[in-house]
Design a protein around this motif. Sequence first.
Motif, PDB file in Angstrom:
ATOM      1  N   SER A 166      57.926  59.147  36.267  1.00 43.41           N
ATOM      2  CA  SER A 166      56.956  60.137  36.726  1.00 43.41           C
ATOM      3  C   SER A 166      55.545  59.704  36.372  1.00 43.41           C
ATOM      4  O   SER A 166      55.325  58.969  35.404  1.00 43.41           O
ATOM      5  N   LEU A 167      54.588  60.176  37.181  1.00 49.26           N
ATOM      6  CA  LEU A 167      53.164  59.929  36.963  1.00 49.26           C
ATOM      7  C   LEU A 167      52.468  61.279  36.832  1.00 49.26           C
ATOM      8  O   LEU A 167      52.784  62.222  37.567  1.00 49.26           O
ATOM      9  N   THR A 168      51.514  61.379  35.911  1.00 42.82           N
ATOM     10  CA  THR A 168      50.727  62.595  35.774  1.00 42.82           C
ATOM     11  C   THR A 168      49.255  62.236  35.632  1.00 42.82           C
ATOM     12  O   THR A 168      48.908  61.145  35.173  1.00 42.82           O
ATOM     13  N   ASN A 169      48.423  63.179  36.023  1.00 43.77           N
ATOM     14  CA  ASN A 169      46.982  63.018  35.830  1.00 43.77           C
ATOM     15  C   ASN A 169      46.395  64.377  35.468  1.00 43.77           C
ATOM     16  O   ASN A 169      46.695  65.386  36.113  1.00 43.77           O
ATOM     17  N   PHE A 191      45.601  59.739  32.390  1.00 45.68           N
ATOM     18  CA  PHE A 191      46.631  59.253  33.317  1.00 45.68           C
ATOM     19  C   PHE A 191      47.836  58.794  32.501  1.00 45.68           C
ATOM     20  O   PHE A 191      47.689  58.052  31.526  1.00 45.68           O
ATOM     21  N   ARG A 192      49.022  59.256  32.883  1.00 46.02           N
ATOM     22  CA  ARG A 192      50.227  58.963  32.106  1.00 46.02           C
ATOM     23  C   ARG A 192      51.331  58.416  33.004  1.00 46.02           C
ATOM     24  O   ARG A 192      51.541  58.886  34.122  1.00 46.02           O
ATOM     25  N   VAL A 193      52.041  57.417  32.478  1.00 46.57           N
ATOM     26  CA  VAL A 193      53.250  56.898  33.114  1.00 46.57           C
ATOM     27  C   VAL A 193      54.399  57.093  32.131  1.00 46.57           C
ATOM     28  O   VAL A 193      54.326  56.646  30.979  1.00 46.57           O
ATOM     29  N   LYS A 194      55.451  57.774  32.571  1.00 43.95           N
ATOM     30  CA  LYS A 194      56.588  58.063  31.693  1.00 43.95           C
ATOM     31  C   LYS A 194      57.877  57.691  32.410  1.00 43.95           C
ATOM     32  O   LYS A 194      58.083  58.061  33.574  1.00 43.95           O
ATOM     33  N   GLY A 195      58.743  56.942  31.718  1.00 44.92           N
ATOM     34  CA  GLY A 195      59.981  56.523  32.348  1.00 44.92           C
ATOM     35  C   GLY A 195      61.148  56.447  31.381  1.00 44.92           C
ATOM     36  O   GLY A 195      60.966  56.263  30.177  1.00 44.92           O
ATOM     37  N   THR A 210      53.060  55.670  28.492  1.00 41.60           N
ATOM     38  CA  THR A 210      51.731  55.062  28.420  1.00 41.60           C
ATOM     39  C   THR A 210      50.671  56.077  28.830  1.00 41.60           C
ATOM     40  O   THR A 210      50.814  56.731  29.874  1.00 41.60           O
ATOM     41  N   PHE A 211      49.640  56.216  28.001  1.00 38.81           N
ATOM     42  CA  PHE A 211      48.477  57.043  28.309  1.00 38.81           C
ATOM     43  C   PHE A 211      47.252  56.149  28.463  1.00 38.81           C
ATOM     44  O   PHE A 211      47.024  55.271  27.634  1.00 38.81           O
ATOM     45  N   LEU A 212      46.461  56.398  29.482  1.00 42.56           N
ATOM     46  CA  LEU A 212      45.156  55.768  29.656  1.00 42.56           C
ATOM     47  C   LEU A 212      44.138  56.885  29.811  1.00 42.56           C
ATOM     48  O   LEU A 212      44.196  57.665  30.768  1.00 42.56           O
ATOM     49  N   GLN A 213      43.168  56.952  28.863  1.00 39.55           N
ATOM     50  CA  GLN A 213      42.295  58.122  28.787  1.00 39.55           C
ATOM     51  C   GLN A 213      40.822  57.727  28.637  1.00 39.55           C
ATOM     52  O   GLN A 213      40.282  57.674  27.526  1.00 39.55           O
ATOM     53  N   PRO A 214      40.125  57.450  29.722  1.00 35.35           N
ATOM     54  CA  PRO A 214      38.680  57.185  29.652  1.00 35.35           C
ATOM     55  C   PRO A 214      37.898  58.504  29.614  1.00 35.35           C
ATOM     56  O   PRO A 214      38.313  59.511  30.210  1.00 35.35           O
ATOM     57  N   ALA A 215      36.778  58.483  28.912  1.00 32.87           N
ATOM     58  CA  ALA A 215      35.879  59.633  28.919  1.00 32.87           C
ATOM     59  C   ALA A 215      35.075  59.643  30.213  1.00 32.87           C
ATOM     60  O   ALA A 215      34.559  58.605  30.636  1.00 32.87           O
TER      61      ALA A 215
END
Length: 272
Positions: A166-169, A191-195, A210-215
Amino acid sequence: MSGGFATKLTAFFLFSSTILVHAQQPSSGSPQAVPLDSVLSVKPDSAVKPPPPLFDTIRYRFIGDGNFARGNVNRSLVVLRAELTFSGPAINLATNPRFTYGKQSGILAERDSYIDLFLDVFKKRRTYAFALGALETSNLRRIDLRQMAGAGVGYRVVRTKTNDLSLTNAILYESTNFREIATVSTIRNSFRVKGKHSMIQDKIRINHLTFLQPALNDFSNLRWNTIISFELPLNKWVTLRTSFENSYESVVEATRKRNDSRITFGVSVGNK
């Protein structure tokens, strides 16, 4: 008593009896009396059904991981985690608290805590909405308190018996109280990728997050976190596991490094 009077009295009683008998017989057009028990009785088919339960499934897992070394560098690390999910027809409620404690050469390095709460709406659908909140403290990064809250959408790319991806934002508000530098408040895109993947008839499992979190107001303020675990189920309840975690924060105190990595080994117990 005279005979004429007796005759009249007899006729009067006969007339009164006839009227009384007719009065006691219900007419075809008049409403009929209904027995009380027939009024109170309700057919099973017409009974009001109770509303469905808010949650009908509970899944849980408790994890203990660690890493210990002795010699030129004495290091001990313990990571305790829990995964709790309450699922219902429309709403899912999930939390993944963890506590990390570690020493290196007898000096406290990690005493970190984290707790979150996810509220998913219609998660059983391919596209769903969610809200989240989280609290975090970290001796490793010298954070007294970090607070996060936000909302977003999720998309289930794959969901089969052996693969779940799944992908979330989401858009998050974040406030971090450091021990030395001033409090940093910002708005992030998360933005998150979970598997979760199983192989060889579920004898091996791979989980990744995995989380990717830019300000959004300062692109130099960036955070990411990745954790990958390999699991060997022993039975329905117990699983052996090893995990690799990497985290990065661009805004840190002067004495802290931006990047941290660790490998741990452990066991999990639960029905998840």
